[in-house]
Design an enzyme around this catalytic site. Structure first.
Site, PDB file in Angstrom:
ATOM      1  N   TYR A 148       0.841  -1.208   0.000  1.00 30.52           N
ATOM      2  CA  TYR A 148       0.000   0.000   0.000  1.00 30.52           C
ATOM      3  C   TYR A 148       0.873   1.254   0.000  1.00 30.52           C
ATOM      4  CZ  TYR A 148      -3.329   3.570   1.394  1.00 30.52           C
ATOM      5  OH  TYR A 148      -4.087   4.714   1.425  1.00 30.52           O
ATOM      6  N   LYS A 152       1.464   4.118  -2.982  1.00 36.58           N
ATOM      7  CA  LYS A 152       1.213   5.554  -2.819  1.00 36.58           C
ATOM      8  C   LYS A 152       2.476   6.367  -3.118  1.00 36.58           C
ATOM      9  CE  LYS A 152      -3.172   5.447  -1.797  1.00 36.58           C
ATOM     10  NZ  LYS A 152      -4.154   5.922  -2.792  1.00 36.58           N
TER      11      LYS A 152
HETATM   12  N1  LIG Z   1      -9.162   7.466   4.714  1.00 36.11           N
HETATM   13  C1  LIG Z   1      -7.877   7.676   4.900  1.00 36.11           C
HETATM   14  O1  LIG Z   1      -7.391   7.771   6.063  1.00 36.11           O
HETATM   15  C2  LIG Z   1      -6.956   7.838   3.724  1.00 36.11           C
HETATM   16  C3  LIG Z   1      -5.689   8.390   3.961  1.00 36.11           C
HETATM   17  C4  LIG Z   1      -4.833   8.573   2.883  1.00 36.11           C
HETATM   18  C5  LIG Z   1      -5.220   8.216   1.614  1.00 36.11           C
HETATM   19  N2  LIG Z   1      -6.459   7.654   1.407  1.00 36.11           N
HETATM   20  C6  LIG Z   1      -6.797   7.304   0.029  1.00 36.11           C
HETATM   21  O2  LIG Z   1      -7.979   7.971  -0.331  1.00 36.11           O
HETATM   22  C7  LIG Z   1      -8.645   7.268  -1.368  1.00 36.11           C
HETATM   23  C8  LIG Z   1     -10.121   7.150  -1.032  1.00 36.11           C
HETATM   24  O3  LIG Z   1     -10.242   6.409   0.164  1.00 36.11           O
HETATM   25  P1  LIG Z   1     -11.399   6.660   1.231  1.00 36.11           P
HETATM   26  O4  LIG Z   1     -10.724   6.854   2.529  1.00 36.11           O
HETATM   27  O5  LIG Z   1     -12.343   7.681   0.739  1.00 36.11           O
HETATM   28  O6  LIG Z   1     -12.054   5.206   1.233  1.00 36.11           O
HETATM   29  P2  LIG Z   1     -13.581   4.693   1.245  1.00 36.11           P
HETATM   30  O7  LIG Z   1     -14.426   5.565   2.074  1.00 36.11           O
HETATM   31  O8  LIG Z   1     -13.487   3.243   1.601  1.00 36.11           O
HETATM   32  O9  LIG Z   1     -14.037   4.844  -0.296  1.00 36.11           O
HETATM   33  C9  LIG Z   1     -13.424   4.077  -1.287  1.00 36.11           C
HETATM   34  C10 LIG Z   1     -14.119   4.283  -2.623  1.00 36.11           C
HETATM   35  O10 LIG Z   1     -13.392   3.558  -3.635  1.00 36.11           O
HETATM   36  C11 LIG Z   1     -14.285   2.664  -4.324  1.00 36.11           C
HETATM   37  N3  LIG Z   1     -13.535   1.469  -4.722  1.00 36.11           N
HETATM   38  C12 LIG Z   1     -12.868   0.604  -3.912  1.00 36.11           C
HETATM   39  N4  LIG Z   1     -12.328  -0.390  -4.646  1.00 36.11           N
HETATM   40  C13 LIG Z   1     -12.646  -0.142  -5.950  1.00 36.11           C
HETATM   41  C14 LIG Z   1     -12.402  -0.830  -7.179  1.00 36.11           C
HETATM   42  N5  LIG Z   1     -11.751  -1.989  -7.206  1.00 36.11           N
HETATM   43  N6  LIG Z   1     -12.884  -0.294  -8.334  1.00 36.11           N
HETATM   44  C15 LIG Z   1     -13.587   0.870  -8.305  1.00 36.11           C
HETATM   45  N7  LIG Z   1     -13.859   1.550  -7.176  1.00 36.11           N
HETATM   46  C16 LIG Z   1     -13.405   1.042  -6.008  1.00 36.11           C
HETATM   47  C17 LIG Z   1     -15.407   2.385  -3.303  1.00 36.11           C
HETATM   48  O11 LIG Z   1     -16.651   2.022  -3.893  1.00 36.11           O
HETATM   49  P3  LIG Z   1     -17.063   0.480  -4.202  1.00 36.11           P
HETATM   50  O12 LIG Z   1     -16.722  -0.313  -2.970  1.00 36.11           O
HETATM   51  O13 LIG Z   1     -18.502   0.518  -4.545  1.00 36.11           O
HETATM   52  O14 LIG Z   1     -16.228   0.076  -5.383  1.00 36.11           O
HETATM   53  C18 LIG Z   1     -15.540   3.765  -2.649  1.00 36.11           C
HETATM   54  O15 LIG Z   1     -16.331   4.603  -3.472  1.00 36.11           O
HETATM   55  C19 LIG Z   1      -7.919   5.922  -1.492  1.00 36.11           C
HETATM   56  O16 LIG Z   1      -7.059   5.950  -2.616  1.00 36.11           O
HETATM   57  C20 LIG Z   1      -7.106   5.835  -0.208  1.00 36.11           C
HETATM   58  O17 LIG Z   1      -5.951   5.040  -0.373  1.00 36.11           O
HETATM   59  C21 LIG Z   1      -7.321   7.474   2.427  1.00 36.11           C
END
Ligand SMILES: NC(=O)c1ccc[n+]([C@@H]2O[C@H](COP(=O)([O-])OP(=O)(O)OC[C@H]3O[C@@H](n4cnc5c(N)ncnc54)[C@H](OP(=O)(O)O)[C@@H]3O)[C@@H](O)[C@H]2O)c1
Length: 239
Positions: A148, A152
């Site tokens: 992961y 990133k």
């Molecule tokens: N939350 C944090 O603390 C954090 C910190 C740093 C970076 N990020 C990054 O931010 C981004 C968004 O994460 P989030 O925190 O908003 O997560 P989240 O709330 O779990 O949302 C993830 C989204 O991605 C979609 N998704 C997951 N797998 C997919 C696939 N195989 N194909 C298409 N869509 C997919 C999900 O919808 P479906 O399940 O319907 O596909 C959902 O809409 C990610 O890249 C994550 O690595 C998050």
């Protein structure tokens, strides 16, 4: 009106981007796997902001389904002005003993899809002389801990390089590096976050607003939150 395509638009950071861009009057193309949820979000955004919202069910870990999204991005008859490469998740396991398919699936969403969708979008943006690409990376990319984190690190490095390549072509590219953010991410990954102090948490709407402002200023990297800006500075001395 200009159109923005957002991957992972049904929850968390992607959903916050969908709200922000709809508020600004962008028509939207929303990508995720869960079609019922996509339709629900599309209806809410259309009803609230009177923008056109197209839903695109695709699993970005699948090469064929990722290719559908690439085709949509490359469609010159329906140009995409803004691409938000946001979809993602984390797999929590030790690499050597872990499930290789799970690592590969995560890699395909976090790296392969980001690279391919950026390419599909950038071609049209360069031809039109305008466009914005925001690749959602992570502060995790600053540490050497897992597939992961390594994925990133790729997203950040790739975005900086693409931003430099396109800087005189009217196309803005920003790596958005959030820290811990209240979304569904940790629950989906089975992470217990109870012990994380409150000051380390970011709000998705606030971080997206900052990321969008930084992208407008053509910043290569956007790091929302003073705590994570300080961490970035400190880690320069660590590694
Ligand atoms: N939350 C944090 O603390 C954090 C910190 C740093 C970076 N990020 C990054 O931010 C981004 C968004 O994460 P989030 O925190 O908003 O997560 P989240 O709330 O779990 O949302 C993830 C989204 O991605 C979609 N998704 C997951 N797998 C997919 C696939 N195989 N194909 C298409 N869509 C997919 C999900 O919808 P479906 O399940 O319907 O596909 C959902 O809409 C990610 O890249 C994550 O690595 C998050």
């Amino acid at each position: 009106m200009a159109t923005a395509l957002i991957t992972g638009a049904t929850a968390g950071i992607g959903r916050a981007f969908a709200d922000l861009l709809a508020r600004q009057g962008f028509d939207l193309v929303l990508v995720a796997r869960n079609e019922a949820r996509l339709k629900l979000v599309a209806k809410e955004l259309h009803d609230k902001h009177s923008v056109a919202v197209e839903v695109f069910r695709a699993d970005l870990s699948r090469y064929d389904e990722c290719a559908w999204v690439e085709q949509r991005l490359a469609d010159t008859a329906r140009p995409i002005e803004v691409l938000i490469n946001n979809a993602g998740f984390a797999v929590r396991q030790r690499f050597a003993k872990g499930d290789l398919l799970a690592e590969q699936t995560m890699f395909d969403v976090l790296v392969r899809a980001v690279m391919r969708l950026s390419h599909a979008a950038a071609q049209g943006m360069v031809a039109r002389g305008s466009g914005v690409i925001i690749n959602v990376s992570s502060v995790a990319g600053w540490r050497h801990t897992s597939t992961y984190a390594a994925s990133k690190a790729y997203v950040t490095s790739f975005s900086i390089a693409l931003g430099r390549e396109l800087r005189n072509r009217g196309v803005k590219v920003t790596a958005l590096c959030p820290g811990f953010t209240h979304t569904e991410f940790h629950q989906r990954a089975g992470m217990d976050m109870k012990r994380l102090p409150e000051f380390m948490w970011l709000d998705a709407d606030a971080l997206v607003a900052q990321g969008w402002r930084d992208a407008q200023r053509n910043k290569r990297i956007s790091v929302p939150g003073r705590q994570y800006q300080a961490l970035r500075y400190l880690l320069k001395f660590w590694y």
